[in-house]
Design a protein around this motif. Structure first.
Motif, mmCIF file in Angstrom:
data_model
loop_
_atom_site.group_PDB
_atom_site.id
_atom_site.type_symbol
_atom_site.label_atom_id
_atom_site.label_comp_id
_atom_site.label_asym_id
_atom_site.label_seq_id
_atom_site.Cartn_x
_atom_site.Cartn_y
_atom_site.Cartn_z
ATOM 1 N N LEU A 103 30.822 0.756 -58.030
ATOM 2 C CA LEU A 103 29.754 1.844 -57.959
ATOM 3 C C LEU A 103 28.461 1.484 -58.644
ATOM 4 N N ALA A 104 28.313 0.556 -59.451
ATOM 5 C CA ALA A 104 26.984 0.478 -60.193
ATOM 6 C C ALA A 104 26.169 -0.787 -59.430
ATOM 7 N N VAL A 105 27.229 -1.648 -58.478
ATOM 8 C CA VAL A 105 26.601 -2.036 -57.178
ATOM 9 C C VAL A 105 25.856 -1.601 -56.482
ATOM 10 N N ALA A 106 26.836 -0.232 -55.954
ATOM 11 C CA ALA A 106 25.861 0.843 -54.742
ATOM 12 C C ALA A 106 24.547 1.340 -55.316
ATOM 13 N N LEU A 107 24.592 2.131 -56.789
ATOM 14 C CA LEU A 107 24.314 2.545 -57.768
ATOM 15 C C LEU A 107 22.919 1.421 -57.670
ATOM 16 N N PHE A 108 22.804 0.868 -57.959
ATOM 17 C CA PHE A 108 21.680 -0.653 -58.028
ATOM 18 C C PHE A 108 21.176 -0.386 -57.292
ATOM 19 N N MET A 109 21.847 -0.554 -56.186
ATOM 20 C CA MET A 109 20.832 -0.787 -54.612
ATOM 21 C C MET A 109 20.127 0.123 -54.474
ATOM 22 N N GLY A 156 21.345 7.983 -50.365
ATOM 23 C CA GLY A 156 21.064 8.231 -51.705
ATOM 24 C C GLY A 156 21.706 9.056 -52.033
ATOM 25 N N ALA A 157 21.428 10.193 -51.977
ATOM 26 C CA ALA A 157 21.839 11.784 -52.164
ATOM 27 C C ALA A 157 23.302 11.767 -52.613
ATOM 28 N N MET A 158 23.923 11.470 -51.714
ATOM 29 C CA MET A 158 25.764 11.125 -51.567
ATOM 30 C C MET A 158 26.010 10.048 -52.693
ATOM 31 N N MET A 159 25.325 9.210 -52.322
ATOM 32 C CA MET A 159 25.774 7.787 -53.461
ATOM 33 C C MET A 159 26.578 8.105 -54.732
ATOM 34 N N THR A 160 25.005 8.335 -55.582
ATOM 35 C CA THR A 160 24.598 8.939 -56.654
ATOM 36 C C THR A 160 26.196 10.324 -57.151
ATOM 37 N N PRO A 161 25.623 11.232 -57.104
ATOM 38 C CA PRO A 161 26.324 11.824 -57.176
ATOM 39 C C PRO A 161 28.398 11.947 -57.269
ATOM 40 N N VAL A 162 28.247 11.663 -55.606
ATOM 41 C CA VAL A 162 29.506 11.244 -55.901
ATOM 42 C C VAL A 162 30.208 10.131 -56.589
ATOM 43 N N TRP A 208 29.067 1.681 -68.492
ATOM 44 C CA TRP A 208 28.672 0.482 -67.171
ATOM 45 C C TRP A 208 27.931 1.130 -65.525
ATOM 46 N N LEU A 209 27.939 2.422 -65.418
ATOM 47 C CA LEU A 209 27.393 3.467 -64.218
ATOM 48 C C LEU A 209 25.790 3.486 -64.749
ATOM 49 N N SER A 210 25.686 3.542 -65.994
ATOM 50 C CA SER A 210 24.446 4.741 -66.586
ATOM 51 C C SER A 210 22.980 3.094 -66.609
ATOM 52 N N VAL A 211 23.785 1.602 -66.206
ATOM 53 C CA VAL A 211 23.346 0.740 -66.367
ATOM 54 C C VAL A 211 22.200 1.176 -64.794
ATOM 55 N N PRO A 212 22.412 0.737 -62.968
ATOM 56 C CA PRO A 212 21.489 0.857 -62.403
ATOM 57 C C PRO A 212 20.359 1.490 -62.493
ATOM 58 N N ALA A 213 20.468 2.822 -63.111
ATOM 59 C CA ALA A 213 19.561 3.547 -63.656
ATOM 60 C C ALA A 213 18.577 2.873 -64.452
ATOM 61 N N ILE A 220 17.810 -6.875 -47.102
ATOM 62 C CA ILE A 220 18.689 -6.996 -47.836
ATOM 63 C C ILE A 220 19.519 -5.979 -48.882
ATOM 64 N N ASN A 221 19.453 -4.934 -48.073
ATOM 65 C CA ASN A 221 20.515 -3.946 -48.485
ATOM 66 C C ASN A 221 21.779 -4.154 -47.633
ATOM 67 N N VAL A 222 21.460 -4.943 -46.197
ATOM 68 C CA VAL A 222 21.944 -4.476 -46.003
ATOM 69 C C VAL A 222 23.804 -5.684 -45.742
ATOM 70 N N PRO A 223 24.037 -6.758 -46.504
ATOM 71 C CA PRO A 223 25.010 -7.454 -47.283
ATOM 72 C C PRO A 223 25.627 -6.851 -48.149
ATOM 73 N N ILE A 224 24.343 -6.429 -48.930
ATOM 74 C CA ILE A 224 24.791 -5.553 -50.040
ATOM 75 C C ILE A 224 25.379 -4.642 -49.949
ATOM 76 N N GLY A 225 24.970 -3.755 -49.356
ATOM 77 C CA GLY A 225 25.507 -2.531 -48.431
ATOM 78 C C GLY A 225 27.242 -2.750 -47.835
ATOM 79 N N LEU A 226 26.781 -3.999 -47.652
ATOM 80 C CA LEU A 226 28.845 -4.583 -46.779
ATOM 81 C C LEU A 226 29.748 -4.672 -46.905
ATOM 82 N N ILE A 227 28.883 -5.403 -48.336
ATOM 83 C CA ILE A 227 29.637 -5.891 -49.637
ATOM 84 C C ILE A 227 30.574 -5.028 -50.417
ATOM 85 N N GLY A 228 29.882 -3.730 -50.411
ATOM 86 C CA GLY A 228 30.177 -2.602 -51.494
ATOM 87 C C GLY A 228 30.951 -1.198 -50.860
#
Length: 472
Positions: A9-15, A106-112, A132-137, A163-171
Protein backbone atom coordinates in the motif's frame (compact mmCIF):
# COMPACT_ATOMS: atom_id res chain seq x y z
CA UNK A 1 1.82 -8.33 11.37
CA UNK A 2 2.02 -9.14 7.68
CA UNK A 3 4.47 -6.40 6.65
CA UNK A 4 3.84 -7.02 2.97
CA UNK A 5 0.41 -5.40 3.17
CA UNK A 6 1.47 -1.95 4.46
CA UNK A 7 4.53 -1.99 2.20
CA UNK A 8 2.47 -2.72 -0.93
CA UNK A 9 0.00 0.00 0.00
CA UNK A 10 2.84 2.40 0.84
CA UNK A 11 4.48 1.94 -2.57
CA UNK A 12 1.27 2.90 -4.36
CA UNK A 13 0.68 5.87 -2.07
CA UNK A 14 4.29 6.99 -2.47
CA UNK A 15 3.75 7.12 -6.24
CA UNK A 16 0.72 9.34 -5.68
CA UNK A 17 2.29 11.63 -3.09
CA UNK A 18 5.50 12.11 -5.05
CA UNK A 19 3.65 12.77 -8.30
CA UNK A 20 1.50 15.45 -6.68
CA UNK A 21 4.63 17.54 -5.95
CA UNK A 22 7.09 16.46 -8.65
CA UNK A 23 5.27 18.54 -11.25
CA UNK A 24 5.99 21.81 -9.42
CA UNK A 25 9.70 21.74 -10.33
CA UNK A 26 8.97 20.98 -13.97
CA UNK A 27 6.29 23.61 -14.61
CA UNK A 28 8.51 25.93 -16.72
CA UNK A 29 9.67 23.08 -19.00
CA UNK A 30 6.15 21.69 -19.42
CA UNK A 31 4.72 25.16 -20.06
CA UNK A 32 7.31 25.89 -22.75
CA UNK A 33 6.66 22.57 -24.45
CA UNK A 34 2.87 22.90 -24.62
CA UNK A 35 3.11 26.63 -25.38
CA UNK A 36 1.52 28.16 -22.31
CA UNK A 37 2.73 30.09 -19.26
CA UNK A 38 3.86 28.52 -15.96
CA UNK A 39 1.27 30.62 -14.12
CA UNK A 40 -1.55 29.26 -16.29
CA UNK A 41 -0.19 25.74 -15.92
CA UNK A 42 -0.69 25.96 -12.17
CA UNK A 43 -4.32 25.20 -13.02
CA UNK A 44 -3.08 21.63 -13.51
CA UNK A 45 -1.98 21.53 -9.86
CA UNK A 46 -5.36 22.87 -8.82
CA UNK A 47 -7.34 20.44 -11.01
CA UNK A 48 -5.65 17.50 -9.28
CA UNK A 49 -6.57 18.84 -5.83
CA UNK A 50 -10.14 19.52 -6.95
CA UNK A 51 -10.48 15.96 -8.22
CA UNK A 52 -9.29 14.63 -4.87
CA UNK A 53 -11.80 16.80 -3.04
CA UNK A 54 -14.70 15.61 -5.20
CA UNK A 55 -14.05 11.87 -5.17
CA UNK A 56 -12.58 11.16 -1.73
CA UNK A 57 -16.04 11.27 -0.05
CA UNK A 58 -17.38 8.48 -2.29
CA UNK A 59 -14.35 6.20 -1.78
CA UNK A 60 -15.77 4.43 1.27
CA UNK A 61 -19.07 3.67 -0.47
CA UNK A 62 -17.19 2.38 -3.53
CA UNK A 63 -15.04 0.10 -1.37
CA UNK A 64 -18.08 -1.41 0.33
CA UNK A 65 -20.03 -1.75 -2.91
CA UNK A 66 -17.32 -3.24 -5.14
CA UNK A 67 -14.76 -4.57 -2.66
CA UNK A 68 -11.82 -2.63 -1.18
CA UNK A 69 -9.17 -4.70 -2.97
CA UNK A 70 -10.89 -4.30 -6.35
CA UNK A 71 -11.30 -0.53 -5.92
CA UNK A 72 -7.67 -0.13 -4.82
CA UNK A 73 -6.40 -1.92 -7.95
CA UNK A 74 -8.77 0.05 -10.17
CA UNK A 75 -7.57 3.29 -8.55
CA UNK A 76 -3.96 2.48 -9.43
CA UNK A 77 -5.03 1.71 -13.01
CA UNK A 78 -6.89 5.04 -13.34
CA UNK A 79 -3.89 6.89 -11.90
CA UNK A 80 -1.57 5.22 -14.42
CA UNK A 81 -3.90 6.01 -17.32
CA UNK A 82 -4.01 9.63 -16.17
CA UNK A 83 -0.21 9.66 -16.00
CA UNK A 84 0.09 8.45 -19.59
CA UNK A 85 -2.45 11.06 -20.67
CA UNK A 86 -0.36 13.77 -18.95
CA UNK A 87 2.78 12.62 -20.76
CA UNK A 88 1.07 12.89 -24.15
CA UNK A 89 -0.77 16.17 -23.49
CA UNK A 90 0.04 18.89 -26.00
CA UNK A 91 -2.19 21.70 -24.73
CA UNK A 92 -3.17 23.34 -21.47
CA UNK A 93 -6.70 21.97 -21.61
CA UNK A 94 -5.55 18.41 -22.24
CA UNK A 95 -3.03 18.60 -19.42
CA UNK A 96 -5.58 19.95 -16.93
CA UNK A 97 -8.07 17.20 -17.84
CA UNK A 98 -5.35 14.54 -17.56
CA UNK A 99 -4.38 15.76 -14.09
CA UNK A 100 -8.04 15.65 -13.09
CA UNK A 101 -8.16 12.01 -14.22
CA UNK A 102 -5.06 11.29 -12.17
CA UNK A 103 -6.78 12.85 -9.18
CA UNK A 104 -9.72 10.48 -9.56
CA UNK A 105 -7.35 7.56 -9.08
CA UNK A 106 -5.48 9.27 -6.27
CA UNK A 107 -8.74 10.05 -4.46
CA UNK A 108 -9.42 6.32 -4.17
CA UNK A 109 -5.88 5.11 -3.51
CA UNK A 110 -5.26 6.84 -0.18
CA UNK A 111 -8.52 6.24 1.75
CA UNK A 112 -9.16 2.80 0.27
CA UNK A 113 -5.55 1.77 0.90
CA UNK A 114 -5.95 2.80 4.53
CA UNK A 115 -9.26 0.93 4.68
CA UNK A 116 -7.58 -2.24 3.40
CA UNK A 117 -4.87 -1.87 6.02
CA UNK A 118 -7.26 -1.36 8.93
CA UNK A 119 -9.47 -4.30 7.93
CA UNK A 120 -6.54 -6.66 7.39
CA UNK A 121 -4.42 -5.79 10.45
CA UNK A 122 -5.00 -6.97 14.02
CA UNK A 123 -5.66 -3.99 16.25
CA UNK A 124 -2.54 -4.50 18.36
CA UNK A 125 -0.40 -4.19 15.21
CA UNK A 126 -2.19 -1.15 13.80
CA UNK A 127 0.33 1.45 15.05
CA UNK A 128 3.24 -0.44 13.49
CA UNK A 129 1.34 -0.89 10.22
CA UNK A 130 0.29 2.78 10.11
CA UNK A 131 3.89 3.82 10.69
CA UNK A 132 4.81 2.36 7.31
CA UNK A 133 1.75 3.74 5.57
CA UNK A 134 2.50 7.28 6.75
CA UNK A 135 5.96 7.31 5.12
CA UNK A 136 4.69 8.23 1.61
CA UNK A 137 2.82 11.30 2.88
CA UNK A 138 6.01 12.60 4.52
CA UNK A 139 8.62 11.46 2.01
CA UNK A 140 6.77 12.01 -1.28
CA UNK A 141 6.46 15.81 -1.12
CA UNK A 142 10.17 16.07 -0.24
CA UNK A 143 11.45 13.63 -2.86
CA UNK A 144 9.22 15.04 -5.61
CA UNK A 145 10.94 18.38 -6.33
CA UNK A 146 14.54 17.09 -6.57
CA UNK A 147 13.44 14.04 -8.59
CA UNK A 148 11.38 16.24 -10.90
CA UNK A 149 14.28 18.60 -11.40
CA UNK A 150 16.69 15.76 -12.14
CA UNK A 151 14.39 14.03 -14.66
CA UNK A 152 13.49 17.30 -16.38
CA UNK A 153 17.12 18.43 -16.58
CA UNK A 154 18.75 15.22 -17.77
CA UNK A 155 15.87 13.44 -19.54
CA UNK A 156 12.46 14.90 -20.41
CA UNK A 157 9.50 16.05 -18.35
CA UNK A 158 7.40 13.31 -19.99
CA UNK A 159 9.23 10.70 -17.91
CA UNK A 160 7.90 12.26 -14.72
CA UNK A 161 4.59 10.67 -15.65
CA UNK A 162 5.69 7.66 -17.70
CA UNK A 163 7.72 6.32 -14.77
CA UNK A 164 4.39 5.71 -13.02
CA UNK A 165 3.50 3.01 -15.57
CA UNK A 166 5.91 0.28 -14.37
CA UNK A 167 5.40 1.29 -10.73
CA UNK A 168 1.63 1.11 -11.12
CA UNK A 169 1.70 -2.25 -12.93
CA UNK A 170 3.93 -3.71 -10.22
CA UNK A 171 1.57 -2.31 -7.59
CA UNK A 172 -1.46 -3.93 -9.24
CA UNK A 173 0.36 -7.27 -9.52
CA UNK A 174 1.47 -7.21 -5.87
CA UNK A 175 -2.00 -6.17 -4.70
CA UNK A 176 -3.56 -9.03 -6.67
CA UNK A 177 -1.10 -11.53 -5.25
CA UNK A 178 -0.77 -10.50 -1.62
CA UNK A 179 -3.67 -8.30 -0.49
CA UNK A 180 -6.42 -10.28 1.23
CA UNK A 181 -9.73 -10.75 -0.53
CA UNK A 182 -12.44 -8.86 1.34
CA UNK A 183 -16.13 -9.46 1.24
CA UNK A 184 -18.31 -6.74 -0.17
CA UNK A 185 -20.33 -5.01 2.51
CA UNK A 186 -24.08 -4.31 2.35
CA UNK A 187 -24.43 -0.81 0.97
CA UNK A 188 -27.35 1.61 0.85
CA UNK A 189 -28.07 3.49 -2.39
CA UNK A 190 -25.52 6.18 -3.18
CA UNK A 191 -26.40 9.55 -1.65
CA UNK A 192 -26.28 11.54 -4.90
CA UNK A 193 -27.40 14.81 -3.30
CA UNK A 194 -24.76 14.43 -0.60
CA UNK A 195 -22.17 13.54 -3.23
CA UNK A 196 -22.95 16.70 -5.19
CA UNK A 197 -23.01 19.00 -2.16
CA UNK A 198 -19.88 17.55 -0.54
CA UNK A 199 -18.04 17.62 -3.87
CA UNK A 200 -18.88 21.26 -4.54
CA UNK A 201 -18.15 22.22 -0.93
CA UNK A 202 -14.77 20.53 -0.70
CA UNK A 203 -13.63 21.36 -4.23
CA UNK A 204 -14.77 24.96 -3.83
CA UNK A 205 -12.69 25.41 -0.69
CA UNK A 206 -9.66 23.59 -2.11
CA UNK A 207 -9.86 25.37 -5.50
CA UNK A 208 -10.38 28.75 -3.87
CA UNK A 209 -7.51 28.37 -1.41
CA UNK A 210 -5.25 27.12 -4.19
CA UNK A 211 -6.04 30.14 -6.35
CA UNK A 212 -5.49 32.50 -3.42
CA UNK A 213 -2.12 30.94 -2.49
CA UNK A 214 -0.98 30.19 -6.08
CA UNK A 215 -2.57 32.97 -8.14
CA UNK A 216 -3.12 31.44 -11.54
CA UNK A 217 -6.46 33.29 -11.66
CA UNK A 218 -7.61 36.60 -10.15
CA UNK A 219 -7.74 36.34 -6.31
CA UNK A 220 -11.41 37.37 -6.40
CA UNK A 221 -12.15 34.06 -8.14
CA UNK A 222 -10.58 32.25 -5.20
CA UNK A 223 -12.61 34.10 -2.59
CA UNK A 224 -15.86 33.55 -4.49
CA UNK A 225 -15.29 29.80 -4.86
CA UNK A 226 -14.37 29.50 -1.17
CA UNK A 227 -17.65 31.24 -0.32
CA UNK A 228 -19.57 28.86 -2.61
CA UNK A 229 -17.80 25.96 -0.93
CA UNK A 230 -18.86 27.11 2.54
CA UNK A 231 -22.45 27.63 1.41
CA UNK A 232 -22.62 24.11 -0.04
CA UNK A 233 -20.99 22.79 3.13
CA UNK A 234 -23.78 24.37 5.18
CA UNK A 235 -26.37 22.88 2.81
CA UNK A 236 -24.72 19.48 3.25
CA UNK A 237 -25.09 19.78 7.03
CA UNK A 238 -28.81 20.41 6.56
CA UNK A 239 -28.99 17.49 4.14
CA UNK A 240 -27.46 15.05 6.65
CA UNK A 241 -30.35 15.71 9.04
CA UNK A 242 -32.82 14.30 6.51
CA UNK A 243 -30.75 11.69 4.67
CA UNK A 244 -30.99 8.11 5.90
CA UNK A 245 -27.44 7.21 4.80
CA UNK A 246 -25.42 10.41 4.22
CA UNK A 247 -22.24 10.03 2.20
CA UNK A 248 -20.03 11.56 4.90
CA UNK A 249 -21.08 10.30 8.33
CA UNK A 250 -20.47 13.47 10.34
CA UNK A 251 -22.10 11.88 13.38
CA UNK A 252 -18.84 9.95 13.86
CA UNK A 253 -17.35 13.21 15.13
CA UNK A 254 -19.41 12.72 18.28
CA UNK A 255 -16.90 10.04 19.21
CA UNK A 256 -14.30 11.94 21.32
CA UNK A 257 -11.38 9.76 20.20
CA UNK A 258 -12.19 10.07 16.49
CA UNK A 259 -12.91 13.79 16.91
CA UNK A 260 -9.53 14.38 18.56
CA UNK A 261 -7.81 12.56 15.71
CA UNK A 262 -9.61 14.51 12.97
CA UNK A 263 -9.78 17.97 14.55
CA UNK A 264 -6.57 17.94 16.59
CA UNK A 265 -4.65 16.23 13.82
CA UNK A 266 -6.19 18.70 11.37
CA UNK A 267 -4.91 21.74 13.26
CA UNK A 268 -1.46 20.18 13.34
CA UNK A 269 -1.59 19.52 9.59
CA UNK A 270 -2.43 23.16 8.89
CA UNK A 271 0.90 24.16 10.41
CA UNK A 272 2.82 21.27 8.87
CA UNK A 273 1.21 21.90 5.47
CA UNK A 274 2.81 25.34 5.47
CA UNK A 275 6.37 24.07 6.05
CA UNK A 276 7.05 22.51 2.58
CA UNK A 277 5.91 25.83 1.11
CA UNK A 278 7.85 28.17 3.44
CA UNK A 279 11.15 26.38 4.00
CA UNK A 280 12.32 25.96 0.37
CA UNK A 281 11.08 29.45 -0.43
CA UNK A 282 13.13 30.94 2.42
CA UNK A 283 16.23 29.01 1.41
CA UNK A 284 15.96 30.17 -2.20
CA UNK A 285 14.70 33.78 -1.84
CA UNK A 286 16.27 34.85 1.47
CA UNK A 287 19.37 32.62 1.58
CA UNK A 288 20.13 32.67 -2.16
CA UNK A 289 20.41 28.88 -2.46
CA UNK A 290 19.63 26.99 -5.67
CA UNK A 291 16.56 24.73 -5.82
CA UNK A 292 18.86 21.70 -5.71
CA UNK A 293 20.72 22.96 -2.62
CA UNK A 294 17.43 23.76 -0.92
CA UNK A 295 16.05 20.33 -1.77
CA UNK A 296 19.10 18.54 -0.39
CA UNK A 297 18.71 20.32 2.96
CA UNK A 298 14.97 19.72 3.34
CA UNK A 299 15.34 16.12 2.14
CA UNK A 300 16.65 15.05 5.57
CA UNK A 301 13.07 15.25 6.82
CA UNK A 302 12.47 12.08 4.80
CA UNK A 303 15.36 10.36 6.59
CA UNK A 304 13.80 11.32 9.92
CA UNK A 305 10.39 10.06 8.80
CA UNK A 306 11.75 6.65 7.84
CA UNK A 307 14.05 6.35 10.86
CA UNK A 308 11.22 6.90 13.33
CA UNK A 309 9.43 3.79 12.03
CA UNK A 310 11.83 1.62 14.01
CA UNK A 311 10.64 2.98 17.36
CA UNK A 312 7.12 4.37 16.83
CA UNK A 313 5.21 1.28 17.98
CA UNK A 314 7.40 1.01 21.10
CA UNK A 315 6.90 4.68 21.99
CA UNK A 316 3.10 4.43 21.89
CA UNK A 317 3.14 1.13 23.73
CA UNK A 318 5.32 2.61 26.48
CA UNK A 319 3.58 5.98 26.94
CA UNK A 320 0.11 5.77 25.33
CA UNK A 321 -1.59 7.95 22.75
CA UNK A 322 -2.47 10.86 25.03
CA UNK A 323 1.02 11.62 26.32
CA UNK A 324 2.81 11.02 23.03
CA UNK A 325 0.43 13.17 20.99
CA UNK A 326 0.45 16.04 23.52
CA UNK A 327 4.22 16.24 23.78
CA UNK A 328 4.76 15.24 20.15
CA UNK A 329 2.62 18.11 18.86
CA UNK A 330 4.39 20.61 21.13
CA UNK A 331 7.90 19.42 20.28
CA UNK A 332 7.15 19.29 16.55
CA UNK A 333 5.68 22.80 16.73
CA UNK A 334 8.83 23.86 18.56
CA UNK A 335 11.02 22.63 15.71
CA UNK A 336 8.93 24.70 13.28
CA UNK A 337 9.42 27.78 15.47
CA UNK A 338 13.18 27.16 15.47
CA UNK A 339 13.13 27.50 11.67
CA UNK A 340 12.29 31.13 12.38
CA UNK A 341 15.80 31.61 13.78
CA UNK A 342 17.63 30.28 10.71
CA UNK A 343 19.84 32.82 8.94
CA UNK A 344 22.31 32.51 6.03
CA UNK A 345 25.04 32.34 8.70
CA UNK A 346 23.48 29.32 10.47
CA UNK A 347 25.74 26.28 9.91
CA UNK A 348 24.24 23.73 7.54
CA UNK A 349 24.87 20.98 10.09
CA UNK A 350 22.71 22.78 12.67
CA UNK A 351 19.86 23.34 10.21
CA UNK A 352 20.01 19.75 8.98
CA UNK A 353 20.00 18.42 12.56
CA UNK A 354 16.92 20.44 13.53
CA UNK A 355 15.07 19.53 10.33
CA UNK A 356 15.96 15.87 10.92
CA UNK A 357 14.54 16.03 14.46
CA UNK A 358 11.36 17.59 13.09
CA UNK A 359 11.05 14.72 10.63
CA UNK A 360 11.33 12.20 13.45
CA UNK A 361 8.67 13.82 15.61
CA UNK A 362 6.21 14.58 12.80
CA UNK A 363 6.44 11.01 11.54
CA UNK A 364 5.63 9.66 14.98
CA UNK A 365 2.77 12.12 15.43
CA UNK A 366 1.09 11.34 12.10
CA UNK A 367 1.37 7.59 12.72
CA UNK A 368 -0.34 8.00 16.07
CA UNK A 369 -3.10 10.28 14.81
CA UNK A 370 -3.90 7.98 11.88
CA UNK A 371 -4.07 4.91 14.12
CA UNK A 372 -6.05 6.69 16.84
CA UNK A 373 -8.81 7.50 14.33
CA UNK A 374 -9.79 3.80 14.25
CA UNK A 375 -9.24 2.97 17.92
CA UNK A 376 -12.88 3.41 18.94
CA UNK A 377 -14.72 2.99 15.63
CA UNK A 378 -17.05 0.02 15.11
CA UNK A 379 -16.08 -2.34 12.24
CA UNK A 380 -19.17 -1.44 10.23
CA UNK A 381 -18.26 2.26 10.44
CA UNK A 382 -14.64 1.98 9.28
CA UNK A 383 -15.53 2.61 5.64
CA UNK A 384 -17.40 5.76 6.75
CA UNK A 385 -14.58 7.02 8.96
CA UNK A 386 -11.88 6.61 6.31
CA UNK A 387 -13.13 9.12 3.69
CA UNK A 388 -14.12 11.59 6.40
CA UNK A 389 -10.60 11.54 7.86
CA UNK A 390 -9.02 11.70 4.38
CA UNK A 391 -11.20 14.65 3.36
CA UNK A 392 -10.28 16.55 6.53
CA UNK A 393 -6.58 15.93 5.83
CA UNK A 394 -6.88 17.25 2.28
CA UNK A 395 -8.66 20.42 3.37
CA UNK A 396 -6.20 21.08 6.19
CA UNK A 397 -3.16 20.75 3.94
CA UNK A 398 -4.72 23.23 1.51
CA UNK A 399 -5.43 25.54 4.46
CA UNK A 400 -1.78 25.26 5.52
CA UNK A 401 -0.45 26.41 2.15
CA UNK A 402 -3.05 29.18 1.99
CA UNK A 403 -2.14 30.27 5.53
CA UNK A 404 1.56 30.46 4.67
CA UNK A 405 0.91 32.36 1.45
CA UNK A 406 -1.53 34.69 3.21
CA UNK A 407 0.92 35.52 5.99
CA UNK A 408 3.69 36.37 3.54
CA UNK A 409 1.29 38.43 1.41
CA UNK A 410 0.08 40.36 4.46
CA UNK A 411 3.60 41.07 5.69
CA UNK A 412 4.76 42.40 2.32
CA UNK A 413 1.65 44.56 2.23
CA UNK A 414 2.46 45.98 5.67
CA UNK A 415 6.03 47.01 4.93
CA UNK A 416 5.42 47.69 1.23
CA UNK A 417 8.46 45.90 -0.13
CA UNK A 418 9.63 42.52 -1.38
CA UNK A 419 9.83 39.46 0.88
CA UNK A 420 12.49 39.67 3.57
CA UNK A 421 14.06 37.10 5.86
CA UNK A 422 12.11 38.61 8.75
CA UNK A 423 8.85 37.89 6.94
CA UNK A 424 9.69 34.19 6.79
CA UNK A 425 10.66 34.18 10.47
CA UNK A 426 7.30 35.65 11.49
CA UNK A 427 5.49 33.15 9.27
CA UNK A 428 7.25 30.22 10.93
CA UNK A 429 6.37 31.52 14.41
CA UNK A 430 2.70 31.86 13.47
CA UNK A 431 2.29 28.44 11.84
CA UNK A 432 4.15 26.89 14.79
CA UNK A 433 1.55 28.41 17.11
CA UNK A 434 -1.25 26.86 15.05
CA UNK A 435 0.39 23.42 15.24
CA UNK A 436 0.98 23.76 18.99
CA UNK A 437 -2.72 24.54 19.51
CA UNK A 438 -3.49 20.98 18.38
CA UNK A 439 -2.28 19.73 21.78
CA UNK A 440 -5.46 21.13 23.37
CA UNK A 441 -7.52 18.38 21.72
CA UNK A 442 -5.23 15.64 23.01
CA UNK A 443 -5.21 16.99 26.55
CA UNK A 444 -8.95 16.29 26.58
CA UNK A 445 -8.43 12.60 25.75
CA UNK A 446 -8.95 10.00 28.47
CA UNK A 447 -5.64 8.58 29.77
CA UNK A 448 -6.55 5.16 28.37
CA UNK A 449 -7.72 6.37 24.94
CA UNK A 450 -6.67 3.90 22.26
CA UNK A 451 -5.01 1.44 24.66
CA UNK A 452 -6.36 -1.55 22.75
CA UNK A 453 -4.49 -0.28 19.69
CA UNK A 454 -1.32 1.08 21.29
CA UNK A 455 -0.87 -1.70 23.86
CA UNK A 456 -0.24 0.88 26.61
CA UNK A 457 -0.75 -0.68 30.07
CA UNK A 458 -0.43 2.43 32.21
CA UNK A 459 -4.20 2.86 32.73
CA UNK A 460 -7.17 0.45 32.78
CA UNK A 461 -8.35 -0.09 29.22
CA UNK A 462 -11.85 1.16 28.45
CA UNK A 463 -11.47 1.42 24.69
CA UNK A 464 -13.93 -0.82 22.90
CA UNK A 465 -12.63 -3.86 21.07
CA UNK A 466 -13.79 -2.54 17.74
CA UNK A 467 -10.92 -2.69 15.28
CA UNK A 468 -10.96 -6.23 14.03
CA UNK A 469 -8.91 -8.27 11.61
CA UNK A 470 -10.13 -10.03 8.52
CA UNK A 471 -7.09 -12.31 8.55
CA UNK A 472 -6.56 -15.57 10.38
Amino acid sequence: MNRLIPLILAVALFMENMDSTVIATSLPAIAADIQTSPIALKLALTSYLVSLAIFIPVSGWMADRFGAKNVFRAAIAVFVIGSVACAFSNSLGAFVVSRFLQGMGGAMMTPVGRLVLVRSTPKHDLVAAMSWLSVPALVGPLVGPPVGGFITTYFSWHWIFLINVPIGLIGIALATRFLPDMDREPTPPLDFIGFALSGIAASGVVFGLSVISLPALPPATGFITVLVGFVCGALYLLHTRRAQSPLLALDLLRNPVFRASVVGGGMFRIGIGAVPFLLPLMFQLAFGLTPFQSGMITFVTAIGAIGMKLTTAWVFRAFGFRRVLIFGSLIAAGTIAVYGFFTPQTPYAVMIGIILLGGFIRSMFFTGVNALAYADIAPEDISKATPLAAMAQQLNIALGVALAGGILEALTGIHGGPLTLGDFHIAFFLVAAVSAAASIWFVRLAPDAGNAVSGYKGQPTRTKETVTSTTG
